[in-house]
Design a protein around this motif. Structure first.
Motif, PDB file in Angstrom:
ATOM      1  N   HIS A  69     -15.552  41.619  39.383  1.00 31.83           N
ATOM      2  CA  HIS A  69     -14.946  41.829  38.079  1.00 31.83           C
ATOM      3  C   HIS A  69     -15.988  41.839  36.983  1.00 31.83           C
ATOM      4  CE1 HIS A  69     -11.421  40.525  40.364  1.00 31.83           C
ATOM      5  NE2 HIS A  69     -10.719  41.182  39.461  1.00 31.83           N
ATOM      6  N   LEU A  70     -15.571  42.398  35.890  1.00 31.61           N
ATOM      7  CA  LEU A  70     -16.364  42.330  34.679  1.00 31.61           C
ATOM      8  C   LEU A  70     -15.527  41.605  33.634  1.00 31.61           C
ATOM      9  CD1 LEU A  70     -18.473  43.184  32.527  1.00 31.61           C
ATOM     10  CD2 LEU A  70     -17.242  45.341  32.345  1.00 31.61           C
ATOM     11  N   ALA A  71     -16.076  40.508  33.108  1.00 28.19           N
ATOM     12  CA  ALA A  71     -15.409  39.816  31.999  1.00 28.19           C
ATOM     13  C   ALA A  71     -16.154  40.196  30.730  1.00 28.19           C
ATOM     14  CB  ALA A  71     -15.451  38.307  32.216  1.00 28.19           C
ATOM     15  N   PHE A  72     -15.398  40.395  29.646  1.00 26.75           N
ATOM     16  CA  PHE A  72     -16.063  40.809  28.415  1.00 26.75           C
ATOM     17  C   PHE A  72     -15.365  40.234  27.201  1.00 26.75           C
ATOM     18  CE2 PHE A  72     -12.907  44.071  27.316  1.00 26.75           C
ATOM     19  CZ  PHE A  72     -12.364  44.367  28.560  1.00 26.75           C
ATOM     20  N   ALA A  73     -16.099  40.180  26.115  1.00 28.00           N
ATOM     21  CA  ALA A  73     -15.550  39.658  24.860  1.00 28.00           C
ATOM     22  C   ALA A  73     -16.215  40.409  23.720  1.00 28.00           C
ATOM     23  CB  ALA A  73     -15.826  38.163  24.742  1.00 28.00           C
ATOM     24  N   HIS A  74     -15.489  40.537  22.609  1.00 32.34           N
ATOM     25  CA  HIS A  74     -16.125  41.186  21.466  1.00 32.34           C
ATOM     26  C   HIS A  74     -15.521  40.721  20.152  1.00 32.34           C
ATOM     27  CE1 HIS A  74     -12.641  43.788  20.974  1.00 32.34           C
ATOM     28  NE2 HIS A  74     -13.196  44.340  19.916  1.00 32.34           N
ATOM     29  N   VAL A  75     -16.329  40.913  19.119  1.00 30.47           N
ATOM     30  CA  VAL A  75     -15.924  40.665  17.738  1.00 30.47           C
ATOM     31  C   VAL A  75     -16.520  41.797  16.912  1.00 30.47           C
ATOM     32  CG1 VAL A  75     -16.112  39.123  15.763  1.00 30.47           C
ATOM     33  CG2 VAL A  75     -15.972  38.165  18.056  1.00 30.47           C
ATOM     34  N   GLY A  76     -15.694  42.464  16.108  1.00 30.88           N
ATOM     35  CA  GLY A  76     -16.219  43.531  15.262  1.00 30.88           C
ATOM     36  C   GLY A  76     -16.088  44.904  15.892  1.00 30.88           C
ATOM     37  N   ASP A  77     -16.979  45.814  15.516  1.00 25.59           N
ATOM     38  CA  ASP A  77     -16.815  47.204  15.951  1.00 25.59           C
ATOM     39  C   ASP A  77     -17.880  47.674  16.924  1.00 25.59           C
ATOM     40  OD1 ASP A  77     -18.933  47.349  14.232  1.00 25.59           O
ATOM     41  OD2 ASP A  77     -18.142  48.999  13.026  1.00 25.59           O
ATOM     42  N   SER A  78     -18.577  46.749  17.553  1.00 26.62           N
ATOM     43  CA  SER A  78     -19.440  47.147  18.658  1.00 26.62           C
ATOM     44  C   SER A  78     -18.538  47.255  19.885  1.00 26.62           C
ATOM     45  CB  SER A  78     -20.551  46.121  18.884  1.00 26.62           C
ATOM     46  OG  SER A  78     -21.383  46.087  17.744  1.00 26.62           O
TER      47      SER A  78
END
Lengths: 242, 250
Positions: free
Chosen positions: B113-122
Motif C-alpha cells: 500500500h501507499l499511505a499519503f497525507a497532504h495540506v495545501g495545493d501540492s
C-alpha cells in the motif's frame, strides 16, 4: 468593509454587506434591497460572501444581472464593479481592499481571522495569523480532483478599442501575448494552465487593469477587464467558453 | 520485496529569485515529501525546509518496514502535526518569519500500500496503465467552492473570477492543523508523482502524463517535467518527486 452604493428616490444609499448575511435584490417585499421596476424579477439576484469574497448570483431572473455591462450568472465582485439590475446601478465598494501585492502567481493562504481580498491583485505576504478560527468549515463533499486544464476550454482574446490595432479582436493563442511596442510602453498577457495574467514589461507609463496600476509580476485577468497600456492603447480582455 | 525507485528535481523557475520549495526522501523507508513554502524574506524557504526536515525526522523514528498502512497513516498525521506546531511557534517567535507557512504532500510506501497525507495545493498523482489520476484534493478556495457546489467546475469558477492560488490550509499558519490522509493499494509499474503547483499551474495534466510515460530513466523524466514548467513560463518554483514501483515479490 464591503457595501453597495446606489441611488434610490434621488437619495444615495449605502447597503453594508456583512459576511454570513446574504443579501437578496428584487421586486419582492421579502428582498433586502427592493427595486420597484417591472424589469426586475421578484427575486432577481443575491449577494453572498464565500471565503472572504463577495459574489453576485443571478436567481434566474428574466432580464439578467450585469456586472460592468457583462451578463453574469455568478461572478466575483471586485472593487469599483458596477452591478446593474433592471435600470438600477449599484456600485460595489470594498474599503479593506488596500493590502495589495504585486505577484498574482504567489500562493497565499486566506487569513484565518480578518478579511482581505485576493481577487484582482493578490495579497501575498501572509499577515501574522491570529490564532483561532479557520476561514470556513466546508461541509463534506464528494471528492473530485481539480481539473488543471481549465484554460484549455476557454477562449481568450483581446478587443482593441484604441491604438494601432483599434477595432480588431485578437485571440490569445500563445504563451505570451504582448500589447504595446518594445522599447515603449509594453505589457504582456501570459497564459497559465489556470489563468491569464497581465504584466507591465516596460515603459514609464504603468499599464492598468480596470484603472488599477499593474505592478510587479501582474494581475490576473477576468472576462471584461479593461486594459490600458501606455495611455494610448485601450482594450477589453475576453474569456469565454469555446 | 517491492522495489522502489525515486527521483526528485527542484528548480526556482524563471521568474523568482529564490526557491521556496523543498523536497526530501527516506529511501530505506520508502518515504517522499514535497513542500511549497510561502512568506516573504526567505520565510517560505524556512517553512518548507522545516516541514521536510521535521516530517522526515519524525518518520525515521516511528516507521518500520513492517508497519500496516493504518499505522503509517497515524504517523503521517502526527508528523505533520509536529511540523505544523514547530513552524507555527517559530513564526510567532521570530519577527522575520511572521506569517510563514507551507504546503506538504508526503507519501509512504509500505508492502503493498501507499499511505499519503497532504495540506495545501501540492498534489499526489498516480500514472497507472496510461491513466493519470490525482489522489489528493487541493485545499484551495477554488477547489472548496467547487466541492460545495457553488460552481459546477474549475472552468466556471475561474470564469467567475475566483483566484486559483488561495489556500484554505497551510502547515504553520495556525496552531491547529487538519491534514487529509489517504491509502491506496500500489501495483507493479505504478508511477507516483508528488509536485508543487509550479508544475500543475504551468503544465496541463495530459502533458504531465506524456512526460511520465516517456521511455527514459526516472531522473530524466523528473528533469523533463521541470523543464516543461520552465518552458511554459516557469513563473513559480517547481518541484517534482517521482516513485516507480518496479516489482513486488515476497
Amino acid at each position: 468593509m464591503a457595501k453597495l452604493t446606489y441611488s434610490s428616490s434621488g437619495q444615495l444609499q449605502d447597503w453594508v454587506l456583512v459576511p454570513n448575511q446574504p443579501v437578496t435584490i428584487g421586486r419582492d417585499v421579502e428582498c433586502q434591497i427592493r427595486i420597484n421596476d417591472p424589469a426586475v424579477s421578484r427575486h432577481h439576484a443575491r449577494l453572498v460572501c464565500l471565503y472572504e469574497e463577495w459574489f453576485v448570483e443571478d436567481l434566474r431572473s428574466t432580464n439578467g444581472t450585469f456586472v460592468n455591462q457583462a451578463r453574469v450568472m455568478k461572478q466575483i465582485l471586485n472593487p469599483r464593479d458596477v452591478l446593474r439590475i433592471g435600470d438600477q446601478e449599484l456600485q460595489f465598494v470594498n474599503e479593506t481592499q488596500a493590502e495589495v501585492e504585486d505577484d498574482a502567481n504567489k500562493t497565499v493562504r486566506i487569513k484565518p481571522v480578518s478579511r482581505r481580498s485576493l481577487s484582482t491583485q493578490l495579497a501575498a505576504e501572509p499577515v501574522v495569523p491570529a490564532a483561532g478560527i479557520v476561514a470556513a468549515a466546508p461541509p463534506p463533499a464528494p471528492a473530485s480532483p481539480a481539473s488543471a486544464s481549465a484554460s484549455g476550454n476557454l477562449l481568450a482574446s483581446v478587443e482593441f478599442l484604441t491604438g494601432p490595432s483599434q477595432g480588431t479582436r485578437q485571440a490569445i493563442n500563445k504563451a505570451l501575448f504582448t500589447i504595446g511596442r518594445a522599447g515603449g510602453n509594453l505589457a504582456v498577457i501570459s497564459r497559465r494552465v489556470h489563468a491569464y495574467q497581465l504584466m507591465h514589461l516596460g515603459g514609464d507609463e504603468v499599464s492598468t487593469v480596470n484603472g488599477i496600476p499593474v505592478h510587479g509580476k501582474g494581475i490576473l485577468l477576468s472576462d471584461g477587464d479593461v486594459i490600458v497600456v501606455g495611455g494610448s492603447i485601450k482594450a477589453i480582455f475576453r474569456l469565454v467558453a469555446r | 520485496m517491492k522495489r522502489l525507485e525515486f527521483a526528485t528535481c527542484t528548480h526556482q523557475g524563471r521568474v523568482r529569485r529564490n526557491n521556496e520549495d523543498a523536497v526530501g526522501s527516506l529511501d530505506h523507508l520508502g518515504v517522499l515529501i514535497v513542500a511549497d513554502g510561502m512568506g516573504g524574506c526567505q520565510a517560505g524557504e524556512v517553512a518548507s525546509h522545516m516541514a521536510v526536515d521535521l516530517v522526515l525526522s519524525h518518520l525515521v523514528q516511528h516507521l518500520t518496514p513492517e508497519l500496516a498502512a493504518s499505522g503509517v497513516m497515524i504517523h503521517l498525521k502526527s508528523a505533520l502535526m509536529a511540523a505544523n506546531e514547530a513552524i507555527y511557534e517559530r513564526s510567532l517567535v521570530d519577527l522575520q518569519l511572521h506569517g510563514m507557512g507551507t504546503t506538504a504532500v508526503v507519501a509512504a510506501f509500505g508492502l503493498a500500500h501507499l499511505a499519503f497525507a497532504h495540506v495545501g495545493d501540492s498534489r499526489l498523482y498516480r500514472l497507472r496503465n496510461g491513466q493519470l489520476e490525482c489522489l489528493t484534493r487541493d485545499h484551495t478556495v477554488i477547489q472548496e467552492l467547487i466541492d460545495r457546489d457553488e460552481f459546477p467546475g474549475m472552468r466556471e469558477a475561474l470564469a467567475a473570477g475566483v483566484n486559483p492560488n488561495v489556500l484554505t490550509r497551510a502547515l504553520g499558519s495556525e496552531g491547529l492543523l487538519q491534514s487529509d490522509l489517504g491509502v491506496t493499494p500500489c501495483q507493479i509499474d505504478d508511477l507516483y508523482l508528488l509536485c508543487t503547483d509550479g508544475l500543475t499551474g504551468m503544465v496541463a495534466e495530459p502533458d504531465i502524463s506524456a512526460v511520465l510515460a516517456e521511455p527514459i530513466a526516472l531522473a530524466g523524466r523528473a528533469e523533463r517535467l521541470v523543464a516543461a514548467a520552465c518552458a511554459r513560463g516557469g513563473v513559480d518554483n517547481v518541484t517534482v518527486a517521482l516513485a516507480h514501483v518496479s516489482s513486488i515479490s515476497d
